[in-house]
Design a protein around this motif. Structure first.
Motif, short mmCIF file in Angstrom:
data_model
loop_
_atom_site.label_atom_id
_atom_site.label_comp_id
_atom_site.label_asym_id
_atom_site.label_seq_id
_atom_site.Cartn_x
_atom_site.Cartn_y
_atom_site.Cartn_z
N ASP A 247 35.96 -93.64 -26.81
CA ASP A 247 36.97 -92.73 -27.36
C ASP A 247 36.59 -91.26 -27.17
N ARG A 248 35.49 -91.00 -26.48
CA ARG A 248 35.02 -89.64 -26.33
C ARG A 248 35.44 -89.05 -24.98
N VAL A 249 35.87 -87.79 -25.00
CA VAL A 249 36.18 -87.08 -23.75
C VAL A 249 34.87 -86.53 -23.20
N VAL A 250 34.54 -86.89 -21.97
CA VAL A 250 33.26 -86.47 -21.40
C VAL A 250 33.42 -85.75 -20.06
N GLY A 251 34.63 -85.52 -19.65
CA GLY A 251 34.80 -84.81 -18.39
C GLY A 251 36.26 -84.69 -18.01
N VAL A 252 36.48 -84.12 -16.82
CA VAL A 252 37.86 -83.93 -16.35
C VAL A 252 37.95 -84.21 -14.86
N VAL A 253 39.12 -84.65 -14.46
CA VAL A 253 39.44 -84.78 -13.04
C VAL A 253 40.24 -83.53 -12.68
N ILE A 254 39.83 -82.85 -11.63
CA ILE A 254 40.51 -81.60 -11.27
C ILE A 254 40.87 -81.60 -9.79
N ARG A 255 41.64 -80.59 -9.41
CA ARG A 255 41.83 -80.31 -7.99
C ARG A 255 41.50 -78.84 -7.72
N GLU A 256 40.61 -78.60 -6.77
CA GLU A 256 40.31 -77.23 -6.34
C GLU A 256 41.26 -76.83 -5.22
N ASP A 257 41.34 -75.54 -4.97
CA ASP A 257 42.25 -75.01 -3.93
C ASP A 257 43.68 -75.48 -4.16
N THR B 96 51.05 -81.94 -4.48
CA THR B 96 49.93 -82.78 -4.05
C THR B 96 48.81 -81.96 -3.43
N SER B 97 48.85 -80.66 -3.58
CA SER B 97 47.84 -79.82 -2.93
C SER B 97 46.48 -79.95 -3.59
N GLY B 98 45.45 -79.47 -2.91
CA GLY B 98 44.12 -79.38 -3.52
C GLY B 98 43.21 -80.54 -3.21
N THR B 99 41.94 -80.36 -3.60
CA THR B 99 40.88 -81.32 -3.34
C THR B 99 40.31 -81.81 -4.67
N LYS B 100 40.26 -83.11 -4.83
CA LYS B 100 39.82 -83.69 -6.10
C LYS B 100 38.33 -83.50 -6.32
N GLN C 193 35.96 -85.25 -1.74
CA GLN C 193 36.91 -86.21 -1.21
C GLN C 193 38.30 -85.56 -1.20
N ASN C 194 38.98 -85.65 -0.08
CA ASN C 194 40.37 -85.22 -0.05
C ASN C 194 41.20 -86.50 0.04
N MET C 195 41.29 -87.16 -1.08
CA MET C 195 41.95 -88.47 -1.08
C MET C 195 42.66 -88.68 -2.41
N SER C 196 43.43 -89.71 -2.46
CA SER C 196 44.14 -89.96 -3.71
C SER C 196 43.16 -90.48 -4.76
N ARG C 197 43.57 -90.36 -6.04
CA ARG C 197 42.72 -90.83 -7.11
C ARG C 197 42.40 -92.32 -6.94
#
Lengths: 511, 511
Positions: B202-212, B227-231, A2-6
């Protein structure tokens, strides 16, 4: 991908769960407003009933707002009510009357020097600009001040601290509480603990609290372990003001910042001075600022618990009109009117070299001339805090000081006073020599954690800034010791009251 | 009023919204796992590709985990790859071979002295206990070190810093990257930005990232404005390791901690050294520790951008085999091997009194004897960084130093070296006098923000502690400059690499 906002993405992933659920997606700390039912509605919720909280609450109430103050302790006023009652007011009317030349710039310079130049300049400027307004505001609230002179506290270039009539912060807290509680539609709720924020998006719109809270000083961490009280959720239509003070008695957080502070170390603070509310604000994204600078009171005594009366007797008595000596050699070891950090460091140095060899400060029978009889009586009442000695020989004997060296020290200090020049840089112009014939009044010294300089970053409008935007968090204000940056590395004496009242007042004006 | 737990109460208030919605009620920061669809699954997600991140990733991968490293920049290695390549290893094999007596206790004492005694003792002890393991681990990873001697960095009582073969951290980063990228099922993802955590309770199980992701150095705050990148959303089955470094180039956050740092102030750090990941962890409830102690590199030069080559030429060259002088009077003004804070403060003092009058450090033609020719060539190549002067007269003339005073200073220093005693306390035993005949190699000095001592509180297992529980946040580890407490108020030279590799290794072992 997805290229969209969170927000878009999350909306999409929630399609199956129904519209109601969308509002509960929240990357913020705090409870979502849409998930709760409010038990009460207020315009403004103020957390804490010290100088800052009372100032914010009264100012907000005077604008017609319905205000509630939450105080987790049974007693109102936190550290403020046990404070010495001095308030730094640069360029004030008492200075003018007594011929003391002061300026805002000099005040800022003094603060920066003590603060090792890391103070936030715009906050200092606000204190300088609004200090006189704050003093006037307190007088309008019915607080009584001495009108004869300003006190000269350590690190200040000139006397600029106005003093309450009873040498205690209670002379500020009590009339303000009375005034506030008389305002229609307002309430001060004791034994009421702030637990969390209620948020609507990025805006703070309420608080989760517990009523009938029983603070328990026997717990290692009251914030983490205490389960007492009954939950309630309050709406705060215009916002929340955090004025819950510092963390001088938070055994966990203060030691993280300075591991030298033992778990059982006494402090000058009231028992409820913990980091809980500040830490909740960090979860909301508030910026932490300069949180490891903890000020130790160099004028506290090991011969009483907490803040006590010693600090008043020493700061306005023996430090000004007398001296302090290292008991091992009878010599002075600091400028008794230097800033707090320099004096505390000097005392720590002695106590590291010789644990238990507390330095002694003393003056002659006129050294308490500026204090009310009430305070002097209170100080003398325990029979333990103040040592009364007929002669320097008796003083030396009582505290284990070499007598000849002690006499020589007094003689040299007196010569400096007469010459108007002190070898350790104490401003002695206008002082009288110590009467070598006695009697003497003495207090032992031990630095205690006193003020936590760091905290939440606020702007000149007392708005809490967010690390997510570098802009204010809507609906969230803070004032007083819970904020950071004003004092830099070390707060000068009596500037805390200025900080609390000025920014409390500003929060109330802006909310 | 409900007398029930918050969870119970919220469950109740949500009854109408259906079972799916309950999981989305969250007082934590981070996105709820139940609200997202994961795009990829990994065992371990490591944020940052410097010493700490690579150590954690390799250790975790060697246990059979599927590991991804996220690096927001196009270039791998952060500050590590531009670092000087020295690593403090108390009680190491090279010391033994060269007859240097060291101990863990001496290392800890040295760190505490520089750190103004506020270092967290259990973290220092961990460095002392695991330093040799870390050195061995790097060698097993294929990193090449000099085997002839240990370097003696400022503030250390003895030479205890092992040096990479090329006097650069690249000799650690490059073989580790090669090793990691060869491990089946593992990946180093460049231009990939960590944005937020995904949590399950309360557990961390992942991450939100942006590629490129395209880091943009021209933005005032890349973290807030880019604001660059792809989520994408990554699952981290065993957890997340934060190893994203310090915030020496975060214009907002560094200035909040020390307002003296101008927005356009140069630093020794790579452009991406910002506070973003640390601030997100604060939102999760991670404790902030000692965040306002920012170390300035006293060995940096105004005559090149960033870290550059000057620091290597001065630290291992002119500071040891030569001296540094105040150009206004030709006199030495610091022990050239004192700790960083003392030296930076001494330089700041001069520059505050006389802006632009940068102090000069210099040595004779043997002063770079310990350095590789590559480094020397690199330092000389700009023609601007190193001043080459045939005589003391030429040196004096080039930098505007009083010539006679300069000659006298060199003479007095040499006499001290011969006598084995330096007037400013520099350990000169075993050194040779400066050859007064020349030629001389000189570098101008200007302190630059270099290392941010504070950060997240971790325990000896590299777990991030939560202010909500005073216990580890499940699934969250951290190592290196993003953590706080190890170095206290001031980090000694070459202890950063130890800190990164030891706690990176531990995070990888424990996850």
């Amino acid at each position: 991908m997805q290229n969209m906002s969170r927000r878009d993405m999350l909306k999409m992933s929630m399609v199956g769960a129904g519209a109601l659920a969308i509002s509960s997606i929240n990357a913020n700390a705090g409870i979502n407003a849409s998930d709760v039912t409010f038990d009460e509605e207020w315009d403004v919720v103020v957390v804490g009933s010290g100088f800052a909280g009372l100032s914010a609450a009264i100012k907000a109430a005077q604008k017609g707002n319905k205000v509630i103050i939450l105080e987790k302790m049974g007693r109102v006023g936190g550290n403020s009510v046990i404070n010495g009652g001095g308030m730094s007011v640069p360029v004030n009317e008492i200075q003018a009357k007594t011929g003391i030349k002061d300026s805002k710039e000099l005040f800022i310079q003094d603060c920066l020097k003590a603060g090792l130049e890391i103070n936030h300049p715009e906050l200092l400027q606000t204190l300088a600009d609004r200090g006189s307004d704050a003093f006037k505001f307190l007088q309008e609230c019915g607080c009584q001040f001495k009108t004869t002179h300003c006190a000269h506290f350590g690190g200040h270039s000139v006397p600029r601290s106005v003093l309450t009539a009873n040498d205690s912060g209670s002379a500020i807290v009590q009339p303000m509480v009375e005034l506030f509680e008389k305002i229609e539609g307002c309430k001060l709720s004791r034994r009421t603990k702030f637990d969390d924020f209620v948020v609507d998006g990025d805006r703070v719109v309420g608080v989760v609290i517990r009523e009938d809270y029983k603070f328990d000083n026997k717990l290692f961490s009251d914030d983490l372990e205490n389960t007492s009280g009954t939950k309630k959720i309050l709406k705060a239509k215009k916002g929340v003001v955090l004025a819950s003070g510092g963390f001088g008695n938070d055994k966990i957080f203060r030691k993280l910042q300075d591991p030298r502070i033992a778990d059982d170390a006494d402090s000058t603070n009231h028992a409820g001075a913990t980091a809980g509310a500040m830490l909740k604000a960090f979860e909301l994204g508030a910026f932490p600022v300069q949180i490891d600078w903890i000020q130790f009171g160099p004028w506290a005594s090991p011969d009483e618990r907490g803040f006590g009366t010693g600090p008043i007797l020493t700061q306005q008595g023996t430090f000004k009109y007398g001296i302090a000596v290292d008991v091992r050699n009878g010599k002075r070891f600091m400028n008794e009117l230097a800033d707090r950090k320099r004096r505390a460091d000097a005392e720590f140095k002695i106590l590291k070299e010789a644990p238990g060899k507390y330095p002694v400060t003393f003056g002659d029978d006129k050294c308490f001339r500026d204090l009310s009889q009430d305070v002097i009586d209170k100080g003398m009442s325990s029979g333990k805090l103040v040592g009364v000695c007929a002669s320097l020989d008796e003083l030396a004997s009582k505290y284990g000081i070499p007598a000849d060296a002690l006499k020589q020290t007094v003689k040299e200090y007196n010569e400096g006073v007469k010459a108007g020049k002190d070898e350790l840089g104490k401003p002695v112009a206008g002082l009288e020599p110590i009467n070598e014939a006695g009697p003497f009044y003495a207090v032992r010294l031990s630095p205690k954690p006193h003020h936590t300089m760091g905290g939440l970053k606020i702007n000149e409008k007392a708005q809490v800034l967010s690390s997510k935007t570098n802009k204010p968090i809507a609906g969230l204000y803070a004032a007083g010791e819970i904020t950071g940056g004003t004092h830099g590395a070390s707060r000068l004496g009596t500037v805390a009251v200025t900080d609390c009242v000025v920014f409390g007042m500003i929060a109330g004006e802006n909310i």
